[in-house]
Design a protein around this motif. Sequence first.
Motif, PDB file in Angstrom:
ATOM      1  N   ALA A 169       0.765  -1.347  -0.089  1.00 10.59           N
ATOM      2  CA  ALA A 169      -0.004   0.003   0.105  1.00 10.59           C
ATOM      3  C   ALA A 169       1.058   1.286   0.139  1.00 10.59           C
ATOM      4  CB  ALA A 169      -0.983  -0.103   1.197  1.00 10.59           C
ATOM      5  N   ALA A 170       2.045   1.251   0.820  1.00 10.19           N
ATOM      6  CA  ALA A 170       2.808   2.489   0.884  1.00 10.19           C
ATOM      7  C   ALA A 170       3.259   2.687  -0.618  1.00 10.19           C
ATOM      8  CB  ALA A 170       3.952   2.166   1.995  1.00 10.19           C
ATOM      9  N   HIS A 171       3.889   1.636  -1.069  1.00 10.27           N
ATOM     10  CA  HIS A 171       4.584   2.029  -2.517  1.00 10.27           C
ATOM     11  C   HIS A 171       3.565   2.599  -3.557  1.00 10.27           C
ATOM     12  CE1 HIS A 171       8.805   0.970  -3.366  1.00 10.27           C
ATOM     13  NE2 HIS A 171       8.712   0.048  -1.999  1.00 10.27           N
ATOM     14  N   VAL A 188       9.728   5.165   1.717  1.00  8.33           N
ATOM     15  CA  VAL A 188       8.499   4.993   1.191  1.00  8.33           C
ATOM     16  C   VAL A 188       7.446   4.571   2.329  1.00  8.33           C
ATOM     17  CG1 VAL A 188       7.023   3.367  -0.097  1.00  8.33           C
ATOM     18  CG2 VAL A 188       9.165   4.006  -1.193  1.00  8.33           C
ATOM     19  N   ALA A 189       7.946   3.751   3.317  1.00  6.36           N
ATOM     20  CA  ALA A 189       7.387   3.325   4.402  1.00  6.36           C
ATOM     21  C   ALA A 189       6.950   4.488   5.346  1.00  6.36           C
ATOM     22  CB  ALA A 189       7.950   2.238   5.157  1.00  6.36           C
ATOM     23  N   ARG A 190       8.020   5.488   5.423  1.00 16.12           N
ATOM     24  CA  ARG A 190       7.514   6.425   6.541  1.00 16.12           C
ATOM     25  C   ARG A 190       6.733   7.580   5.641  1.00 16.12           C
ATOM     26  NH1 ARG A 190      10.943   9.797   7.985  1.00 16.12           N
ATOM     27  NH2 ARG A 190      10.127  10.073  10.060  1.00 16.12           N
ATOM     28  N   ALA A 191       6.658   7.520   4.439  1.00 18.31           N
ATOM     29  CA  ALA A 191       5.896   8.328   3.994  1.00 18.31           C
ATOM     30  C   ALA A 191       4.375   8.145   3.996  1.00 18.31           C
ATOM     31  CB  ALA A 191       6.176   8.639   2.257  1.00 18.31           C
ATOM     32  N   ALA A 192       4.093   6.904   4.277  1.00 15.84           N
ATOM     33  CA  ALA A 192       2.910   6.461   4.397  1.00 15.84           C
ATOM     34  C   ALA A 192       2.585   6.252   5.768  1.00 15.84           C
ATOM     35  CB  ALA A 192       2.758   4.864   3.753  1.00 15.84           C
ATOM     36  N   GLY A 193       3.333   6.868   6.886  1.00 14.41           N
ATOM     37  CA  GLY A 193       3.354   6.878   8.204  1.00 14.41           C
ATOM     38  C   GLY A 193       3.503   5.648   8.971  1.00 14.41           C
TER      39      GLY A 193
END
Length: 383
Positions: A169-171, A188-193
């Motif tokens: 989902a993050a990607h 990528v992961a951190r941008a998705a919280g």
Amino acid sequence: MNTAALLVAAGRGQRAGGGLPKQWRLLTGKPVAQWTLDAFHHAPGIGPIVLVLSPEDAEAWASFSCDPRLILATGGPDRAASVRNGLAALDGIGVDRVLIHDIARPCVSQALIAAVIHALDDAPAAAPGLAVTDALWTGADDEVTGTQDRDGLFAAQTPQGFHLDAIRAAHAAHHATHPGGAADDVEVARAAGLRVAIVPGEADNLKITRPEDFARAERILRQDMDVRLGNGYDVHRFGPGDHVMLCGVAVPYERGLQGHSDADVGMHAITDAIYGALAQGDIGRHFPPSDPQWKGADSAIFLRHAGNLARDMGFQISNIDCTLVCEWPKIGPHAEAMAHALSQILNLSADRISVKATTSERLGFTGRGEGIAALATTALIKG
């Protein structure tokens, strides 16, 4: 939970020199990519492995498509696209977690892989980081322009681990808003919280980038290698028959070899050499001649078992050298076919197998034409 590995090997970067993408250059006798693959093949807790390859690497596709342990995926125009393709290849195969790793980090340890897997028990994402200990400068035009506080800074490493649904989902979200990609999957992961746990990294887990990195990687791999040598010896007498089985090839002859199985003296010697290198006894321990089920058995069964046992114990067969001792039949015309037959049984390149013959100058039982002897040596490597 089942954990997959996703190895990104589609890059074309050639800063490391050598005229080839760095993942295909040799490192202590085998390609960088193979070292990395072997590390994950031998890692407890790792299930399926996705290998992402460039469409340009036709030879790699042909080579790795024969490995039933791998799922191959096509690389994209950038690293993030390659990772998305690799994640898509995991659809429907029953894994919950994935470790994403740069193929150019061949010195990754079993301990580090295990630590990242373990950290995913308490976090949706985890990655190794090496705390920065050196002083940091800023610079321009070959001059120091300032200093940078190093507190709280880490050098990012891989493998970076994630719960599979979360990183997918993050990607997808990151690609929709940042089509230019990301530095790594943690970004990528951190941008998705997602919360990303830091696992202590390892100094030896270097990423090969520059030409001098190859020498350092070789030093690391050599110090961690477990190299085993084994030898095998076998004899079988002649008896009635119209051919002899030698190293998997039926060689026409006026007599046959006598034994409980098919009496393939060469294959028996090689099998015992592998068992010997593993300190696992000999053929008789694994396939007792007193057991009637092995009467007349194809000796490929024994050799395949020895090869699989070596792999299960974390070893790779480096090479095999077999010498057949006899006056007749002549071995030379069949040596290439024998090496090919052995390579098929062991899933080992034929150029790592030597089959040759000698006579005993008419001395002893082989010189009198009473039978054939075989000697074999093998080298196994774990690393």
